[in-house]
Design a protein around this motif. Structure first.
Motif, PDB file in Angstrom:
ATOM      1  N   TYR B 331      56.887  21.860 -13.722  1.00 49.64           N
ATOM      2  CA  TYR B 331      56.725  21.018 -12.543  1.00 49.64           C
ATOM      3  C   TYR B 331      56.201  21.812 -11.346  1.00 49.64           C
ATOM      4  CZ  TYR B 331      60.716  23.558 -10.928  1.00 49.64           C
ATOM      5  OH  TYR B 331      61.502  24.588 -10.528  1.00 49.64           O
ATOM      6  N   ALA B 332      56.272  23.168 -11.425  1.00 50.60           N
ATOM      7  CA  ALA B 332      56.194  23.956 -10.202  1.00 50.60           C
ATOM      8  C   ALA B 332      54.794  24.396  -9.791  1.00 50.60           C
ATOM      9  CB  ALA B 332      57.087  25.190 -10.318  1.00 50.60           C
ATOM     10  N   THR B 333      53.888  24.580 -10.705  1.00 51.93           N
ATOM     11  CA  THR B 333      52.601  25.172 -10.319  1.00 51.93           C
ATOM     12  C   THR B 333      51.709  24.136  -9.643  1.00 51.93           C
ATOM     13  OG1 THR B 333      51.507  24.607 -12.393  1.00 51.93           O
ATOM     14  CG2 THR B 333      52.693  26.711 -12.323  1.00 51.93           C
ATOM     15  N   SER B 334      50.673  24.614  -8.999  1.00 50.90           N
ATOM     16  CA  SER B 334      49.672  23.681  -8.513  1.00 50.90           C
ATOM     17  C   SER B 334      48.866  23.200  -9.723  1.00 50.90           C
ATOM     18  CB  SER B 334      48.789  24.336  -7.452  1.00 50.90           C
ATOM     19  OG  SER B 334      48.352  25.594  -7.878  1.00 50.90           O
ATOM     20  N   VAL B 335      48.069  22.152  -9.505  1.00 53.01           N
ATOM     21  CA  VAL B 335      47.326  21.566 -10.626  1.00 53.01           C
ATOM     22  C   VAL B 335      46.139  22.444 -10.980  1.00 53.01           C
ATOM     23  CG1 VAL B 335      45.897  19.609 -11.306  1.00 53.01           C
ATOM     24  CG2 VAL B 335      48.059  19.223 -10.131  1.00 53.01           C
ATOM     25  N   PHE B 336      46.011  22.798 -12.243  1.00 55.72           N
ATOM     26  CA  PHE B 336      44.844  23.554 -12.677  1.00 55.72           C
ATOM     27  C   PHE B 336      44.170  22.808 -13.820  1.00 55.72           C
ATOM     28  CE2 PHE B 336      47.058  25.358 -16.349  1.00 55.72           C
ATOM     29  CZ  PHE B 336      48.387  25.300 -15.943  1.00 55.72           C
ATOM     30  N   VAL B 337      43.302  23.477 -14.549  1.00 58.20           N
ATOM     31  CA  VAL B 337      42.603  22.824 -15.660  1.00 58.20           C
ATOM     32  C   VAL B 337      42.960  23.553 -16.942  1.00 58.20           C
ATOM     33  CG1 VAL B 337      40.340  22.308 -16.675  1.00 58.20           C
ATOM     34  CG2 VAL B 337      40.660  22.157 -14.206  1.00 58.20           C
ATOM     35  N   SER B 338      43.366  22.814 -17.973  1.00 60.81           N
ATOM     36  CA  SER B 338      43.537  23.475 -19.259  1.00 60.81           C
ATOM     37  C   SER B 338      43.255  22.481 -20.375  1.00 60.81           C
ATOM     38  CB  SER B 338      44.930  24.088 -19.381  1.00 60.81           C
ATOM     39  OG  SER B 338      45.872  23.100 -19.636  1.00 60.81           O
ATOM     40  N   PRO B 339      42.933  23.004 -21.568  1.00 58.00           N
ATOM     41  CA  PRO B 339      42.646  22.104 -22.675  1.00 58.00           C
ATOM     42  C   PRO B 339      43.923  21.414 -23.164  1.00 58.00           C
ATOM     43  CG  PRO B 339      42.597  24.383 -23.403  1.00 58.00           C
ATOM     44  CD  PRO B 339      42.780  24.406 -21.920  1.00 58.00           C
ATOM     45  N   THR B 340      43.753  20.357 -23.941  1.00 62.41           N
ATOM     46  CA  THR B 340      44.917  19.704 -24.560  1.00 62.41           C
ATOM     47  C   THR B 340      44.918  20.092 -26.038  1.00 62.41           C
ATOM     48  OG1 THR B 340      43.693  17.661 -24.991  1.00 62.41           O
ATOM     49  CG2 THR B 340      44.841  17.843 -22.867  1.00 62.41           C
ATOM     50  N   ASN B 341      44.648  19.122 -26.925  1.00 57.91           N
ATOM     51  CA  ASN B 341      44.465  19.496 -28.346  1.00 57.91           C
ATOM     52  C   ASN B 341      43.021  19.940 -28.480  1.00 57.91           C
ATOM     53  OD1 ASN B 341      47.115  18.707 -29.111  1.00 57.91           O
ATOM     54  ND2 ASN B 341      46.435  16.580 -29.025  1.00 57.91           N
ATOM     55  N   PHE B 342      42.820  21.228 -28.511  1.00 59.44           N
ATOM     56  CA  PHE B 342      41.491  21.838 -28.394  1.00 59.44           C
ATOM     57  C   PHE B 342      41.237  22.591 -29.688  1.00 59.44           C
ATOM     58  CE2 PHE B 342      38.799  25.376 -26.758  1.00 59.44           C
ATOM     59  CZ  PHE B 342      37.840  24.657 -26.059  1.00 59.44           C
ATOM     60  N   TYR B 343      40.222  22.185 -30.429  1.00 60.76           N
ATOM     61  CA  TYR B 343      40.092  22.756 -31.774  1.00 60.76           C
ATOM     62  C   TYR B 343      38.653  22.812 -32.238  1.00 60.76           C
ATOM     63  CZ  TYR B 343      39.746  17.801 -32.969  1.00 60.76           C
ATOM     64  OH  TYR B 343      39.360  16.491 -33.001  1.00 60.76           O
ATOM     65  N   ILE B 344      38.414  23.707 -33.171  1.00 60.11           N
ATOM     66  CA  ILE B 344      37.131  23.767 -33.854  1.00 60.11           C
ATOM     67  C   ILE B 344      37.181  22.745 -34.983  1.00 60.11           C
ATOM     68  CG2 ILE B 344      35.579  25.209 -35.238  1.00 60.11           C
ATOM     69  CD1 ILE B 344      36.643  27.648 -33.734  1.00 60.11           C
ATOM     70  N   GLU B 345      36.219  21.845 -35.003  1.00 60.68           N
ATOM     71  CA  GLU B 345      36.239  20.801 -36.024  1.00 60.68           C
ATOM     72  C   GLU B 345      36.048  21.422 -37.408  1.00 60.68           C
ATOM     73  OE1 GLU B 345      35.453  16.577 -34.700  1.00 60.68           O
ATOM     74  OE2 GLU B 345      33.569  17.242 -35.596  1.00 60.68           O
ATOM     75  N   PRO B 346      36.870  20.985 -38.388  1.00 61.05           N
ATOM     76  CA  PRO B 346      36.791  21.619 -39.702  1.00 61.05           C
ATOM     77  C   PRO B 346      35.456  21.346 -40.401  1.00 61.05           C
ATOM     78  CG  PRO B 346      38.275  19.719 -39.750  1.00 61.05           C
ATOM     79  CD  PRO B 346      37.905  19.945 -38.318  1.00 61.05           C
ATOM     80  N   GLY B 347      35.000  22.321 -41.173  1.00 58.36           N
ATOM     81  CA  GLY B 347      33.824  22.119 -42.011  1.00 58.36           C
ATOM     82  C   GLY B 347      34.269  21.611 -43.372  1.00 58.36           C
TER      83      GLY B 347
END
Lengths: 462, 451
Positions: B331-347
């Motif tokens: 709850y404490a930090t200021s708002v930043f940017v980060s990925p959520t479910n971030f993945y390399i699509e499977p081959g």
């Protein structure tokens, strides 16, 4: 209030626990960041809560809450007590009676962070920022930040201990990034102390912090890749001490030793390092970043000789593992906050000054690496396999420094590396770091004089 | 109800102090953690905690402050702290809060938790099963089971009031195998939303197998090697370098991807996705830390860099829409940017096919020291690694005490094949195993070969 605490401890012991402890914390932190020359962020947080720990034989239950009024604490204690009854499987062993200890005087804090206004704090950041930028036009970005905290703790236990303490930490960090338009390299400085804002009159010059970070980034931008291989390595003083912290320190914590999970188990009194190596973990150094007047279990800090002339003398032991190991605790019980049960951790850990000449060390090393500045690292205490990053390195050929090199890392096994040290210099210096382990992230100093390791694996480009 | 009263008091005090808009970000966390050692539960912890992060606009600037104490002085602490913060901040971008009252997507993010006794039994069973797997497994470190329930609520003076709840449970262990003078460890972990989907025996056996297989490992001779990075190690790498895909990093000159939109930054076989609505990752959420609804974004499509990840502020600055990647740590930090479910699509190649294709080379199963040995700004990495040698597409012998070094952004371009074994080991970052071409490996010197 003391009566209330006793009720809480009684409730925690209601299901047959042997020992109960209450840790109350109120921690005000303030952080400020100047990025790219402007004030990017100012944030303040007040963390507030209590943790209750109950020993059940050799096992421990820990509960915590933000609700620190009498009812909230009682609820938390009852939760711990019910967990004790759920997990009780072992016979009782009585907790050792507490020895009421007289605490050393608090460190002098001359300028409390709460008494310094943000404008003043920003001035320090602006001077570091300006100094970093002034180094070169290739310094593309600079991030300077300041963080301070005032942590009030109260520690009460069922052996009659009652301790109050206030810990004040202040630290500045500067990250400078140099770029030639294609590549980027980074330099980093982060000095701090257990002080208020007298930090900036007594120990830290923001201009120098900014300048050093920028110079390091610039140097690395124009440095070739470090060659890979096995070679002699000279590691400079200050943050170089992270090698001992990772290669050996973690493996001497009861957290691994008590469970037979360390390469240094059953080695007390045995030679585990070269004769020239004496290593200390000292919690008593006034105002040092990793010092503790009293640990998070209420025990006064001490100075602990870990290794003396190569022979293992002591482990770092917390209260619970002391029972498990049948050895006295060493005032090493630490935790990030009320949200963590304490365990054995390092404080100010360093290799003590030796007698070797620093210039001779490099002149007689042949071909190798001079690691002037190190980044962080990590270790698996069970195998002793450690690694850390070299943030500023130099290639040495025939005993002469020939070129800065980037991208190096150092790896090895703790048990091997300590025996491979063949030179220990005369000037011990410490530097500040945050150490992460099972009881969270805590401030520690690492330190050493310049040392030489006969042979190490240097990771780089083949 | 008590919290609603607190928020009303807070918003009233903020208004009186001159804030034009105000927002409260609340978290409530209920968690459990137990560790087994030598067939006893030696650590057991549980807690409920909550925190409130406040932010508001004052004179067109955003101020932040947060608290875990909700006593009489807390309102004053928050308002005065945010006021100080807003007054002195010099961020040239005009900040704003989200005024979104659209309904919140209903994602199934909770599952069955288990009673404490069942969880303790699980931890003990893991330890037992790991030791039973092979007599060389002499100890089991960190045999841990944990569960957590998190509630997030965002309320602001525009009238937005959104919340969601998610639960997660998991287990991990690190068996230690010993034989002669060789000691090796293996680490396995498993996450799920539903406790019933965790299996103590299979998790323990797989961890024990890793430890035993790593016995008698030794370095290789330093040089350039063909390398396949296995899914878990690749996930670790992708996690470190994911910040380069954040618009915030780019705007702050902290990303080498700045200025590379619509350009080729990776091999054709590489597609990278951020999908908060995907349910098998553990960063799923219906809306982000500013209340912006979640959506799937293709970040890299067949090697072409399509979009940075944005929050409201970075999107406004770049003249685009937020991708819903505003994040806070707690709850404490200021708002930043980060990925959520971030993945390399499977081959479509199974792991063994990657090895067959490689022929001779190295498989990296584990990388260590990421916080120091890998730098998201420069792309450089030099990491202590474990793995094994592959000869003619088959596993030969285990390798340890080597470092693998390269530059992540160069490596993305050199990727030769992407496996089909996508895994989200923990959190939101996921990857299949990847054939990365050639990398520098430091191990022993040639002259030490016979010693």
């Amino acid at each position: 209030m003391t009566n209330n605490f006793n009720d809480v401890l009684d409730a925690a012991l209601a299901t047959g626990g042997d020992f109960a402890e209450l840790f109350l914390e109120d921690n005000r932190t303030h952080s400020l960041q100047v990025l790219g020359g402007h004030v990017e962020m100012i944030n303040s947080n007040r963390a507030h809560g209590a943790g209750i720990r109950v020993f059940n034989g050799l096992n421990a239950v820990y509960t915590y809450t933000n609700d620190t009024d009498s009812e909230g604490l009682l609820r938390c204690a009852k939760q711990a007590a019910s967990a004790v009854s759920a997990s009780r499987e072992t016979p009782l062993r009585a907790a050792q009676p507490g020895t009421p200890a007289s605490l050393p005087a608090p460190y002098p804090i001359l300028i409390r962070p709460g008494d310094v206004n943000s404008k003043r704090k920003l001035e320090y950041l602006r001077s570091a920022d300006a100094a970093a930028r002034a180094v070169s036009a290739e310094i593309e970005q600079v991030s300077c930040s300041l963080s301070d905290s005032e942590q009030d703790v109260t520690i009460v236990n069922s052996e009659g201990l009652y301790v109050e303490d206030t810990r004040v930490h202040t630290r500045m960090a500067c990250v400078a990034i140099a770029s030639d338009g294609k590549e980027k390299q980074q330099g980093h400085e982060a000095p701090g102390a257990q002080m208020g804002y007298e930090l900036f009159t007594e120990r830290v010059d923001p201009v120098q912090v900014g300048r050093e970070a920028a110079q390091s980034a610039l140097l690395m931008l124009h440095a070739p890749e470090c060659p890979a291989g096995v070679m002699p390595v000279v590691i400079d003083n200050g943050f170089g001490g992270v090698i001992f912290h990772e290669a050996c320190g973690h493996s001497l914590e009861a957290t691994s030793v008590a469970f037979g999970l360390s390469v240094f188990c059953d080695k007390l009194g045995q030679k585990i390092a070269a004769d020239c190596v004496t290593a200390i973990d000292d919690g008593t150094l006034p105002n040092e970043w990793g010092s503790i007047r009293v640990d998070d279990e209420g025990m006064p800090a001490n100075r602990l000789v870990l290794i003396e002339n190569g022979v293992l003398k002591n482990y770092m032991i917390d209260k619970l593992n002391a029972l498990r190991m049948g050895m006295p605790p060493t005032g090493s019980g630490r935790r990030q906050s009320y949200a963590f049960a304490p365990t054995s951790r390092m404080r100010n850990t360093y290799i003590a000054a030796g007698t070797d000449d620093e210039a001779e060390m490099i002149a007689t090393m042949g071909d190798g690496l001079y690691a002037k500045k190190l980044g962080g690292g990590s270790v698996d205490p069970a195998t002793g396999n450690f690694n850390f990053a070299v943030s500023e390195g130099y290639l040495v050929r025939g005993g002469k420094i020939v070129s800065p090199v980037r991208g190096a890392s150092l790896i090895g096994k703790g048990a091997d590396i300590l025996l491979q040290i063949d030179r220990v210099g005369r000037e011990m210096k410490m530097a500040q770091g945050m150490c992460g382990s099972i009881s969270g992230s805590i401030p520690v100093n690492v330190g050493q004089p310049m040392i030489r390791v006969k042979k190490m694996t240097v990771g780089g480009r083949a | 109800m008590m919290m609603d009263d607190f928020i009303q008091k807070l918003f009233a005090a903020a208004k009186a102090a001159g804030f034009t808009v105000a927002e409260a970000y609340l978290t409530k966390n209920d968690s459990f953690n137990a560790v087994a050692m030598n067939q006893e539960i030696n650590r057991y912890s549980s807690h409920i905690s909550c925190g409130l992060g406040f932010r508001g606009l004052f004179g067109g600037r955003m101020g932040y402050a947060s608290t875990e104490a909700f006593d009489d002085s807390a309102v004053d602490w928050l308002v005065q702290g945010a006021l100080d913060s807003a007054t002195l901040c010099e961020d040239p971008t005009e900040p704003f809060l989200y005024d979104g009252k659209e309904p919140v997507a209903q994602l199934p993010l909770t599952g069955r938790d288990a009673p404490a006794t069942e969880k303790l039994a699980f931890a003990l069973a893991m330890e037992r099963e790991a030791k039973a797997y092979d007599p060389r497994v002499t100890q089991v470190g960190h045999a841990t089971v944990f569960t957590g329930n998190n509630q997030v609520r965002i309320v602001n003076t525009y009238g937005m009031d959104k919340q969601y709840e998610e639960s997660v449970c998991g287990a991990y262990l690190q068996p230690v195998a010993r034989e002669g003078d060789s000691t090796a460890t293996g680490m396995e972990l498993c996450f799920s939303r539903d406790f019933d989907r965790l299996n103590a025996a299979s998790l323990a056996q797989s961890a024990a197998r890793l430890a035993v297989e790593a016995l008698h490992a030794s370095p290789v001779v330093s040089g350039c090697y063909r390398v396949v990075i296995q899914n878990l190690a690749m996930t670790d790498l992708l996690g470190v370098f994911s910040s380069a895909f954040s618009a915030d990093s780019a705007q702050k000159e902290l990303s080498l991807l700045k200025g590379k939109l619509e350009q080729s930054i990776a091999a054709d076989c590489v597609t990278i996705v951020d999908d908060p609505l995907r349910l098998d990752g553990f960063a799923s959420r219906p809306f982000d830390a500013e209340g912006v609804p979640s959506a799937r974004h293709t970040v890299v499509e067949k090697g072409i860099f399509k979009t940075f990840l944005h929050n409201l502020k970075t999107a406004h600055k770049d003249g685009v829409l937020s991708t819903g990647n505003a994040s806070k740590l707690g709850y404490a930090t200021s708002v930043f940017v980060s990925p959520t479910n971030f993945y390399i699509e499977p081959g479509n190649q199974p792991f063994n096919a990657l090895l067959a294709e490689m022929g001779d080379g190295l498989v990296i199963t584990e990388v260590d020291g990421l916080h120091a040995g890998a730098n998201a700004v420069t792309g450089d990495f030099s990491l202590l690694s474990k793995g094994y040698i592959v000869k003619n597409g088959l596993r030969e012998r285990p390798v340890e005490q080597v470092t693998v070094a390269g530059n992540f952004f160069e490596m993305l371009k050199n990727i030769r094949a992407v496996g089909s074994d996508l895994r989200f080991p923990e959190g939101g970052i996921g990857s299949p195993s990847v054939d990365v071409g050639m990398l520098s490996v430091a191990g022993k010197n040639k002259e030490d070969m016979d010693t």
